[in-house]
Design a protein around this motif. Structure first.
Motif, PDB file in Angstrom:
ATOM      1  N   PRO A 115      -0.735 -11.344   2.967  1.00  0.00           N
ATOM      2  CA  PRO A 115      -0.901 -11.301   4.434  1.00  0.00           C
ATOM      3  C   PRO A 115       0.274 -10.631   5.147  1.00  0.00           C
ATOM      4  CG  PRO A 115      -0.172 -13.475   3.773  1.00  0.00           C
ATOM      5  CD  PRO A 115      -0.381 -12.711   2.493  1.00  0.00           C
ATOM      6  N   VAL A 116       0.474  -9.362   4.881  1.00  0.00           N
ATOM      7  CA  VAL A 116       1.549  -8.618   5.544  1.00  0.00           C
ATOM      8  C   VAL A 116       1.237  -8.497   7.039  1.00  0.00           C
ATOM      9  CG1 VAL A 116       2.754  -6.402   5.689  1.00  0.00           C
ATOM     10  CG2 VAL A 116       2.079  -7.323   3.453  1.00  0.00           C
ATOM     11  N   GLY A 117       2.050  -9.134   7.868  1.00  0.00           N
ATOM     12  CA  GLY A 117       1.838  -9.064   9.309  1.00  0.00           C
ATOM     13  C   GLY A 117       0.788 -10.008   9.851  1.00  0.00           C
ATOM     14  N   GLY A 118       0.100 -10.729   8.978  1.00  0.00           N
ATOM     15  CA  GLY A 118      -0.924 -11.657   9.453  1.00  0.00           C
ATOM     16  C   GLY A 118      -2.331 -11.106   9.313  1.00  0.00           C
ATOM     17  N   ARG A 119      -3.305 -11.895   9.694  1.00  0.00           N
ATOM     18  CA  ARG A 119      -4.708 -11.576   9.467  1.00  0.00           C
ATOM     19  C   ARG A 119      -5.156 -10.326  10.233  1.00  0.00           C
ATOM     20  NH1 ARG A 119      -6.941 -15.779   6.790  1.00  0.00           N
ATOM     21  NH2 ARG A 119      -9.036 -14.929   7.085  1.00  0.00           N
ATOM     22  N   GLU A 136       5.738  -3.834   9.571  1.00  0.00           N
ATOM     23  CA  GLU A 136       6.011  -5.122   8.934  1.00  0.00           C
ATOM     24  C   GLU A 136       6.720  -4.944   7.596  1.00  0.00           C
ATOM     25  OE1 GLU A 136       5.598  -8.192   9.984  1.00  0.00           O
ATOM     26  OE2 GLU A 136       4.748  -7.609  11.915  1.00  0.00           O
ATOM     27  N   VAL A 137       6.299  -3.946   6.828  1.00  0.00           N
ATOM     28  CA  VAL A 137       6.929  -3.700   5.529  1.00  0.00           C
ATOM     29  C   VAL A 137       8.391  -3.301   5.712  1.00  0.00           C
ATOM     30  CG1 VAL A 137       6.949  -2.164   3.524  1.00  0.00           C
ATOM     31  CG2 VAL A 137       4.784  -3.090   4.362  1.00  0.00           C
ATOM     32  N   LEU A 138       8.638  -2.401   6.651  1.00  0.00           N
ATOM     33  CA  LEU A 138      10.004  -1.931   6.878  1.00  0.00           C
ATOM     34  C   LEU A 138      10.883  -3.030   7.471  1.00  0.00           C
ATOM     35  CD1 LEU A 138       9.134   1.601   8.292  1.00  0.00           C
ATOM     36  CD2 LEU A 138      10.199   1.112   6.087  1.00  0.00           C
ATOM     37  N   VAL A 190      14.547   0.447  12.043  1.00  0.00           N
ATOM     38  CA  VAL A 190      13.154   0.296  11.619  1.00  0.00           C
ATOM     39  C   VAL A 190      12.246   1.320  12.285  1.00  0.00           C
ATOM     40  CG1 VAL A 190      11.123  -1.217  11.729  1.00  0.00           C
ATOM     41  CG2 VAL A 190      13.329  -2.139  10.993  1.00  0.00           C
ATOM     42  N   GLU A 191      12.357   1.478  13.601  1.00  0.00           N
ATOM     43  CA  GLU A 191      11.470   2.400  14.314  1.00  0.00           C
ATOM     44  C   GLU A 191      11.693   3.842  13.870  1.00  0.00           C
ATOM     45  OE1 GLU A 191       8.894   1.609  16.288  1.00  0.00           O
ATOM     46  OE2 GLU A 191       9.376  -0.450  15.696  1.00  0.00           O
ATOM     47  N   ARG A 192      12.938   4.182  13.545  1.00  0.00           N
ATOM     48  CA  ARG A 192      13.226   5.545  13.085  1.00  0.00           C
ATOM     49  C   ARG A 192      12.550   5.802  11.740  1.00  0.00           C
ATOM     50  NH1 ARG A 192      17.383   7.407   9.872  1.00  0.00           N
ATOM     51  NH2 ARG A 192      18.454   5.389   9.990  1.00  0.00           N
ATOM     52  N   HIS A 193      12.663   4.847  10.836  1.00  0.00           N
ATOM     53  CA  HIS A 193      12.006   4.984   9.539  1.00  0.00           C
ATOM     54  C   HIS A 193      10.486   4.958   9.684  1.00  0.00           C
ATOM     55  CE1 HIS A 193      15.347   4.751   6.588  1.00  0.00           C
ATOM     56  NE2 HIS A 193      15.981   4.128   7.574  1.00  0.00           N
ATOM     57  N   LEU A 194      10.000   4.159  10.614  1.00  0.00           N
ATOM     58  CA  LEU A 194       8.565   4.080  10.853  1.00  0.00           C
ATOM     59  C   LEU A 194       8.024   5.426  11.319  1.00  0.00           C
ATOM     60  CD1 LEU A 194       5.919   2.458  11.166  1.00  0.00           C
ATOM     61  CD2 LEU A 194       6.681   1.882  13.483  1.00  0.00           C
ATOM     62  N   LEU A 207       0.830  -1.196   0.000  1.00  0.00           N
ATOM     63  CA  LEU A 207       0.000   0.000   0.000  1.00  0.00           C
ATOM     64  C   LEU A 207       0.867   1.250   0.000  1.00  0.00           C
ATOM     65  CD1 LEU A 207      -2.648  -1.162   2.595  1.00  0.00           C
ATOM     66  CD2 LEU A 207      -3.088  -0.618   0.196  1.00  0.00           C
ATOM     67  N   PRO A 208       0.356   2.367  -0.509  1.00  0.00           N
ATOM     68  CA  PRO A 208       1.117   3.616  -0.452  1.00  0.00           C
ATOM     69  C   PRO A 208       1.485   3.957   0.992  1.00  0.00           C
ATOM     70  CG  PRO A 208      -0.791   3.858  -1.881  1.00  0.00           C
ATOM     71  CD  PRO A 208      -0.948   2.543  -1.173  1.00  0.00           C
ATOM     72  N   GLY A 209       2.693   4.453   1.197  1.00  0.00           N
ATOM     73  CA  GLY A 209       3.142   4.776   2.553  1.00  0.00           C
ATOM     74  C   GLY A 209       2.226   5.741   3.279  1.00  0.00           C
ATOM     75  N   LEU A 210       1.596   6.665   2.545  1.00  0.00           N
ATOM     76  CA  LEU A 210       0.722   7.661   3.169  1.00  0.00           C
ATOM     77  C   LEU A 210      -0.574   7.057   3.695  1.00  0.00           C
ATOM     78  CD1 LEU A 210       1.112  10.739   0.769  1.00  0.00           C
ATOM     79  CD2 LEU A 210       2.233  10.334   2.978  1.00  0.00           C
ATOM     80  N   LEU A 211      -0.868   5.805   3.323  1.00  0.00           N
ATOM     81  CA  LEU A 211      -2.106   5.146   3.757  1.00  0.00           C
ATOM     82  C   LEU A 211      -1.856   3.948   4.663  1.00  0.00           C
ATOM     83  CD1 LEU A 211      -4.199   5.163   0.449  1.00  0.00           C
ATOM     84  CD2 LEU A 211      -4.216   6.852   2.293  1.00  0.00           C
ATOM     85  N   GLN A 212      -0.607   3.689   4.993  1.00  0.00           N
ATOM     86  CA  GLN A 212      -0.293   2.512   5.797  1.00  0.00           C
ATOM     87  C   GLN A 212      -0.566   2.750   7.286  1.00  0.00           C
ATOM     88  OE1 GLN A 212       3.779   1.426   5.026  1.00  0.00           O
ATOM     89  NE2 GLN A 212       3.437   1.018   2.854  1.00  0.00           N
ATOM     90  N   THR A 213      -1.112   1.731   7.953  1.00  0.00           N
ATOM     91  CA  THR A 213      -1.232   1.793   9.408  1.00  0.00           C
ATOM     92  C   THR A 213       0.142   1.576  10.025  1.00  0.00           C
ATOM     93  OG1 THR A 213      -1.629  -0.585   9.634  1.00  0.00           O
ATOM     94  CG2 THR A 213      -3.572   0.837   9.314  1.00  0.00           C
ATOM     95  N   GLU A 214       0.255   1.873  11.294  1.00  0.00           N
ATOM     96  CA  GLU A 214       1.547   1.702  11.968  1.00  0.00           C
ATOM     97  C   GLU A 214       2.002   0.244  11.930  1.00  0.00           C
ATOM     98  OE1 GLU A 214       3.577   2.306  16.411  1.00  0.00           O
ATOM     99  OE2 GLU A 214       1.679   3.290  15.910  1.00  0.00           O
TER     100      GLU A 214
END
Length: 256
Positions: A153-157, A105-107, A118-122, A93-100
């Motif tokens: 299934p990024v991160g699971g259900r 999970e993507v990062l 990861v947390e810094r980029h998040l 999904l576009p980064g501007l629409l991703q949940t935390e």
């Protein structure tokens, strides 16, 4: 609260009402800047800093920019100033629409980003999302995504269920539209990779192409025209906004 803004106002004797009057915005808008740490539109940031006699960076420290790699900063400025953004994604999904949770999970799944970063980029990615919820003239954001993105299934259900629900929520905003290219579509321009188009205040267009190492800002007129042609192709293959929201509603059930 934005203590730096509050201190600057106290030092100059400005109230929420007087600052709103000088900047030319509603007092509720300034109240949000002070009490909710909302970041003003760049144009209002500049005026407010001038009125308060302080550098912009002293009042609104650009923490998200400092977190971003140098190569991304030009696009970040273009993104902030854009009046319209058009994003196509075929894998995530576009980064501007991703949940935390989804973004983490993507990062974390990238071998390019060190686990400790990861947390810094998040934090940086989530901070960028504020442009879609700002009070003053948020950009018109249109996203076209391949249906495969919704089925991975990024991160699971649970993560996917919450992510699709979040998409349905943002779809209700008048300046945000999401379109899905159904899996029944065969070959189309989107198979050549994701991209973003930004339309600036003076109708100048720029593009952004991403890869495993870094992104590329595209400003050459011929290259931008080629990206616009690709956009027309992927948008033409996608479902309408309302058909897409119906599909998203069905997808929530599949992840439950």
């Amino acid at each position: 609260m934005n203590d730096a803004l509050r201190a600057a106002m106290v030092g100059t004797g400005h109230t929420i009402e007087s600052l709103a009057d000088r900047v030319g915005v509603d007092r509720k808008t300034v109240a949000r800047w002070v009490n909710e740490s909302r970041i003003p539109h760049p144009r209002h940031r500049k005026v407010a800093a001038t009125v308060l006699g302080r550098p912009i960076g002293d009042i609104w420290a650009d923490t998200s920019r400092r977190r971003e790699p140098t190569w991304f900063r030009p696009w970040q400025e273009i993104e902030r100033e854009a009046v319209a953004l058009r994003s196509y994604q075929s894998v995530v999904l576009p980064g501007l629409l991703q949940t935390e949770a989804y973004a983490r999970e993507v990062l974390a799944g990238s071998d390019v980003i060190a686990p400790g970063d990861v947390e810094r980029h998040l934090a940086s990615r989530l901070a960028r999302q504020s442009i879609l919820s700002r009070d003053e003239r948020p950009p018109h954001f249109t996203a076209v995504i391949d249906e495969a993105v919704l089925r991975r299934p990024v991160g699971g259900r649970a993560v996917m269920r919450d992510q699709v629900r979040a998409l349905l929520t943002v779809c209700q905003a008048p300046h945000i539209r999401v379109h899905v290219v159904p899996s029944t579509v065969g070959s189309y321009a989107g198979l050549n990779g994701p991209f973003v188009l930004a339309i600036g205040p003076e109708r100048r267009a720029a593009g952004y192409l991403d890869n495993q190492l870094q992104g590329q800002v595209v400003t050459d007129p011929d290259d931008v025209a080629a990206i616009m042609t690709a956009w027309e192709n992927v948008r033409g293959e996608a479902l309408s906004h309302w058909q897409s929201t119906e599909l998203l509603t069905e997808m929530v059930e599949t992840w439950t």
